[in-house]
Design a protein around this motif. Sequence first.
Motif, mmCIF file in Angstrom:
data_model
loop_
_atom_site.group_PDB
_atom_site.id
_atom_site.type_symbol
_atom_site.label_atom_id
_atom_site.label_comp_id
_atom_site.label_asym_id
_atom_site.label_seq_id
_atom_site.Cartn_x
_atom_site.Cartn_y
_atom_site.Cartn_z
ATOM 1 N N TRP A 17 39.738 44.991 51.783
ATOM 2 C CA TRP A 17 41.042 44.510 52.268
ATOM 3 C C TRP A 17 42.074 45.626 52.198
ATOM 4 O O TRP A 17 42.866 45.813 53.129
ATOM 5 N N LEU A 60 42.788 34.806 49.982
ATOM 6 C CA LEU A 60 42.697 36.150 49.415
ATOM 7 C C LEU A 60 41.438 36.337 48.585
ATOM 8 O O LEU A 60 40.965 35.398 47.942
ATOM 9 N N ARG A 65 44.051 37.896 44.723
ATOM 10 C CA ARG A 65 44.653 36.622 44.350
ATOM 11 C C ARG A 65 45.362 36.746 43.005
ATOM 12 O O ARG A 65 46.426 36.168 42.780
ATOM 13 N N TYR A 68 48.541 38.552 43.679
ATOM 14 C CA TYR A 68 49.442 37.615 44.367
ATOM 15 C C TYR A 68 50.165 36.716 43.371
ATOM 16 O O TYR A 68 51.380 36.504 43.463
#
Length: 205
Positions: A17, A60, A65, A68
């Motif tokens: 990512w 995610l 995550r 986040y």
Amino acid sequence: MTHHDPLTHAHQSAGEWLGTVAHHLGTEDRHFTFRVLRAWLHLVRDRLTVDAAAHFAAQLPEFLRGVYYDGWTPAKVPVRYDAAGFTNLFADRAGISPADVPAVASGVSSAMSALCSPGQLDHVFALMPANLRGELEGETPAPPPRATSERLRINALEDRVQALTEAVGALARGLEQLPDSEPAADRTAKAAQEAHRILMTDAVQ
């Protein structure tokens, strides 16, 4: 017996990512990319309701995550900042110039749109004011109009309408007949509590 590192997959997914975001930003600097991505994730997260933020988090990979949710305060969201506020916060947290924010933010948005499920990012952006969506999509915000009593009243009304929309959305999602094990009454009660919290948060701002 071969023992595999249980975190290997999480690291690989996060790396993939991050690589996609770096590609959309046109850089090979992973430290810069991570700093920018973290700023984007936190600012988008804080503009969403608790329920919407959780739905987006599910997109995610495991490691991101955690990034986040780092520092998240559910009792204080959604935070209502406009495009100018977003620009200043993003620049500060990402360590870049405010003038660079539209291009950088839109680069991250393009990458996230490609990485998430189709239409997911559109759903997230639809929960935000048009001027903030424009900032996330790379539009340079227009200079703010001179503050007048009428303009201030309109801004307050827009914030109130946004809060009501978010509260109704929370109620609607709670009333949906979802295939889960949670009793309908409990789900409805939680939705009502979330709607009430949104309205109370708006009332004290």
